[in-house]
Design an enzyme around this catalytic site. Structure first.
Site, PDB file in Angstrom:
ATOM      1  N   ALA A 102       0.888  -1.243  -0.139  1.00  0.00           N
ATOM      2  CA  ALA A 102      -0.043  -0.056   0.001  1.00  0.00           C
ATOM      3  C   ALA A 102       0.856   1.268  -0.049  1.00  0.00           C
ATOM      4  O   ALA A 102       0.501   2.246   0.470  1.00  0.00           O
ATOM      5  CB  ALA A 102      -0.917   0.023   1.255  1.00  0.00           C
ATOM      6  N   ARG A 103       1.828   1.015  -0.647  1.00  0.00           N
ATOM      7  CA  ARG A 103       2.975   2.411  -0.689  1.00  0.00           C
ATOM      8  C   ARG A 103       3.438   2.806   0.767  1.00  0.00           C
ATOM      9  O   ARG A 103       3.753   4.073   0.575  1.00  0.00           O
ATOM     10  CB  ARG A 103       2.412   3.491  -1.364  1.00  0.00           C
ATOM     11  CG  ARG A 103       1.947   3.177  -3.020  1.00  0.00           C
ATOM     12  CD  ARG A 103       2.083   3.901  -3.794  1.00  0.00           C
ATOM     13  NE  ARG A 103       1.823   3.593  -5.524  1.00  0.00           N
ATOM     14  CZ  ARG A 103       2.889   2.879  -5.996  1.00  0.00           C
ATOM     15  NH1 ARG A 103       3.990   2.909  -5.661  1.00  0.00           N
ATOM     16  NH2 ARG A 103       2.488   2.326  -7.255  1.00  0.00           N
ATOM     17  N   LEU A 104       2.976   2.013   1.673  1.00  0.00           N
ATOM     18  CA  LEU A 104       3.761   2.657   3.112  1.00  0.00           C
ATOM     19  C   LEU A 104       5.001   1.967   3.362  1.00  0.00           C
ATOM     20  O   LEU A 104       5.207   1.375   4.304  1.00  0.00           O
ATOM     21  CB  LEU A 104       2.845   2.043   4.086  1.00  0.00           C
ATOM     22  CG  LEU A 104       1.200   2.538   4.084  1.00  0.00           C
ATOM     23  CD1 LEU A 104       0.487   2.263   5.147  1.00  0.00           C
ATOM     24  CD2 LEU A 104       1.410   4.284   4.020  1.00  0.00           C
TER      25      LEU A 104
END
Ligand SMILES: Cc1cc2nc3c(=O)[nH]c(=O)nc-3n(C[C@H](O)[C@H](O)[C@H](O)COP(=O)(O)O)c2cc1C
Length: 197
Positions: free
Chosen positions: A175-177
């Site tokens: 999630a692009r974290l």
């Protein structure tokens, strides 16, 4: 991943990550992008190969009169970036590059394959040449010159050592974290901060 699990000292973390990249048979795990800039700050970048750590610096070898060599002479500030696709990880170094000690360069050059040693003499890296035949003629000349004897290190060829003032580890997450940890020298050695991805 947290600062605690990474460890207090970035070059050790780098060595662990590099070993993991090798274990995963990452293609060109030793390839890194080297960015340099002229005195006026005009940047350029190219790939070079990682040749180990030396006294807190990251080593590579090159031609001292190449474009990168001339830029580092004017402006030692430089950056290196590794990207290991198999691990989805990136490591960035920013700092100052200086020539490696002569003995280091001599030792490294002596251990290279003879064809690479000859090639180092034959190529005036980054100079314009009229055609491939010029390079081949130069190679034949160098081979004749060193026939039956060891090839000495060209005076304009050798190692560099980039001594980092910042090292960043980037680890791709869902999630692009993504995780990012930035190390800077501090009074206690190194301080580490988490950065927003
Ligand atoms: C995979 C790969 C590895 C390379 N390794 C080196 C290296 O270790 N040293 C080097 O001088 N050039 C290396 N090169 C060539 C450089 O990218 C570059 O073309 C050359 O050093 C001249 O750059 P400059 O004109 O900016 O100085 C490599 C290129 C590739 C694609």
């Amino acid at each position: 991943m947290t600062q605690e699990t990474l460890g207090p000292e970035p070059l050790s973390v780098f060595e662990t990550w590099y070993a993991e990249a090798l274990e995963r048979a990452t293609p060109f795990a030793d390839a890194m992008t080297l960015a340099t800039a002229t005195r006026e700050g005009r940047p350029s970048a190219r790939t070079v190969l990682y040749k180990g750590l030396l006294d807190g610096g990251v080593c590579f070898v090159s031609n001292y009169s190449s474009q990168k060599g001339r830029e580092l002479e004017q402006n030692p500030r430089a950056a290196l970036v590794f990207f290991w696709a198999t691990l989805n990880r990136q490591v960035r170094f920013e700092g100052r590059a200086e020539r490696a000690p002569e003995e280091w360069s001599d030792r490294y050059f002596a251990a290279r394959a003879r064809s690479s040693q000859i090639g180092a003499w034959a190529s005036a890296q980054s100079e314009e040449i009229a055609g491939r035949e010029v390079l081949e003629a130069r190679l034949a000349e160098v081979e004749a010159r060193f026939e039956g004897q060891p090839v000495e290190r060209p005076p304009l060829w050798g190692g560099y050592r980039l001594v980092p003032e910042r090292v960043e580890f980037w680890l791709g997450q869902d999630a692009r974290l993504h995780d990012r940890f930035s190390y800077r020298p501090s009074a206690q050695g190194w301080s580490c901060a988490r950065l927003s991805p």
